[in-house]
Scaffold this motif. Structure first.
Motif, short mmCIF file in Angstrom:
data_model
loop_
_atom_site.label_atom_id
_atom_site.label_comp_id
_atom_site.label_asym_id
_atom_site.label_seq_id
_atom_site.Cartn_x
_atom_site.Cartn_y
_atom_site.Cartn_z
N GLU A 10 -98.90 41.15 29.18
CA GLU A 10 -97.98 42.26 29.07
C GLU A 10 -96.58 41.76 28.68
OE1 GLU A 10 -98.03 45.95 31.80
OE2 GLU A 10 -96.47 44.64 32.60
N GLU A 11 -96.37 40.45 28.84
CA GLU A 11 -95.07 39.83 28.60
C GLU A 11 -93.99 40.54 29.42
OE1 GLU A 11 -94.52 39.62 24.36
OE2 GLU A 11 -95.90 37.94 24.21
N SER A 12 -94.28 40.67 30.71
CA SER A 12 -93.34 41.36 31.59
C SER A 12 -93.02 40.47 32.80
CB SER A 12 -93.91 42.70 32.07
OG SER A 12 -95.05 42.49 32.88
N LEU A 13 -91.93 40.81 33.45
CA LEU A 13 -91.48 40.11 34.65
C LEU A 13 -91.18 41.18 35.69
CD1 LEU A 13 -90.65 37.36 35.83
CD2 LEU A 13 -88.35 37.81 34.99
N CYS A 14 -91.90 41.13 36.81
CA CYS A 14 -91.73 42.09 37.90
C CYS A 14 -90.95 41.41 39.01
CB CYS A 14 -93.10 42.53 38.40
SG CYS A 14 -93.02 43.57 39.87
N LEU A 15 -89.86 42.02 39.42
CA LEU A 15 -89.08 41.52 40.56
C LEU A 15 -89.28 42.46 41.73
CD1 LEU A 15 -85.68 40.64 38.89
CD2 LEU A 15 -87.65 39.18 39.24
N ASP A 27 -81.36 43.69 33.30
CA ASP A 27 -81.45 44.75 32.30
C ASP A 27 -80.72 44.35 31.02
OD1 ASP A 27 -82.86 46.21 34.15
OD2 ASP A 27 -81.32 47.75 34.44
N LYS A 28 -79.58 43.68 31.15
CA LYS A 28 -78.83 43.23 29.98
C LYS A 28 -79.60 42.18 29.20
CE LYS A 28 -74.29 43.85 32.10
NZ LYS A 28 -73.12 43.12 32.63
N VAL A 29 -80.27 41.28 29.89
CA VAL A 29 -80.98 40.18 29.25
C VAL A 29 -82.36 40.60 28.73
CG1 VAL A 29 -82.02 37.90 29.65
CG2 VAL A 29 -79.78 38.43 30.61
N LEU A 30 -83.11 41.32 29.54
CA LEU A 30 -84.51 41.64 29.20
C LEU A 30 -84.71 43.04 28.65
CD1 LEU A 30 -86.26 40.08 32.33
CD2 LEU A 30 -86.00 39.07 30.06
N GLY A 31 -83.70 43.90 28.76
CA GLY A 31 -83.87 45.28 28.33
C GLY A 31 -84.22 46.17 29.51
N ARG A 51 -91.34 49.81 34.23
CA ARG A 51 -91.81 50.48 35.44
C ARG A 51 -90.82 50.25 36.57
NH1 ARG A 51 -96.49 48.52 33.40
NH2 ARG A 51 -96.30 46.52 34.44
N ARG A 52 -90.77 51.20 37.48
CA ARG A 52 -90.05 51.06 38.75
C ARG A 52 -90.99 51.56 39.83
NH1 ARG A 52 -84.79 49.55 38.39
NH2 ARG A 52 -83.66 50.15 36.53
N SER A 53 -91.20 50.74 40.84
CA SER A 53 -92.10 51.09 41.94
C SER A 53 -93.47 51.50 41.43
CB SER A 53 -91.50 52.19 42.80
OG SER A 53 -90.27 51.76 43.35
N GLY A 54 -93.94 50.83 40.38
CA GLY A 54 -95.28 51.08 39.85
C GLY A 54 -95.42 52.27 38.93
N LYS A 55 -94.33 52.99 38.70
CA LYS A 55 -94.38 54.18 37.84
C LYS A 55 -93.61 53.92 36.55
CE LYS A 55 -94.99 57.47 41.55
NZ LYS A 55 -96.25 56.99 41.94
N ALA A 56 -94.18 54.37 35.43
CA ALA A 56 -93.54 54.20 34.12
C ALA A 56 -92.19 54.89 34.12
CB ALA A 56 -94.43 54.78 33.03
N VAL A 57 -91.21 54.26 33.45
CA VAL A 57 -89.89 54.86 33.29
C VAL A 57 -89.62 55.06 31.81
CG1 VAL A 57 -88.96 53.93 35.43
CG2 VAL A 57 -88.72 52.63 33.34
N GLY A 58 -88.67 55.91 31.51
CA GLY A 58 -88.30 56.16 30.12
C GLY A 58 -89.16 57.26 29.52
N PRO A 59 -89.01 57.49 28.20
CA PRO A 59 -89.77 58.56 27.53
C PRO A 59 -91.26 58.28 27.59
CG PRO A 59 -88.15 57.54 26.04
CD PRO A 59 -88.11 56.78 27.31
N ALA A 60 -92.02 59.32 27.79
CA ALA A 60 -93.48 59.18 27.86
C ALA A 60 -94.11 59.16 26.51
CB ALA A 60 -94.06 60.32 28.68
#
Length: 82
Positions: free
Chosen positions: A46-51, A65-69, A73-82
């Motif tokens: 997925e090329e993702s990093l979860c903290l 957010d500045k470095v990676l965009g 997801r937040r708390s397991g739920k997709a964020v942003g436009p669907a």
């Protein structure tokens, strides 16, 4: 393979290098505190990093957010436009 290290004792001037990058490069990477309350999980496909862990997020979220965009997801739920 696993490592045990103190992050404050690596990566600085005159200190040994970090054993691995926190960002995945083909393997899953998991960094945890001894009590499992704070950490990161790198997902290679997925090329993702979860903290996780409130203390880590309070300190790191804005800069990450500045470095990676923006997060995907937040708390397991997709964020942003669907």
């Amino acid at each position: 393979m696993s490592y045990r290290f103190a992050p404050q004792e690596v990566g600085g001037p005159g200190q040994p290098a970090w054993p691995l990058s926190p960002y995945p490069d083909g393997d899953y990477y998991l960094f945890l505190t001894e009590d499992f309350r704070i950490g990161s999980f790198g997902h290679p496909w997925e090329e993702s990093l979860c903290l996780f862990g409130e203390a880590l997020l309070d300190v790191a979220a804005t800069e990450l957010d500045k470095v990676l965009g923006l997060p995907i997801r937040r708390s397991g739920k997709a964020v942003g436009p669907a």
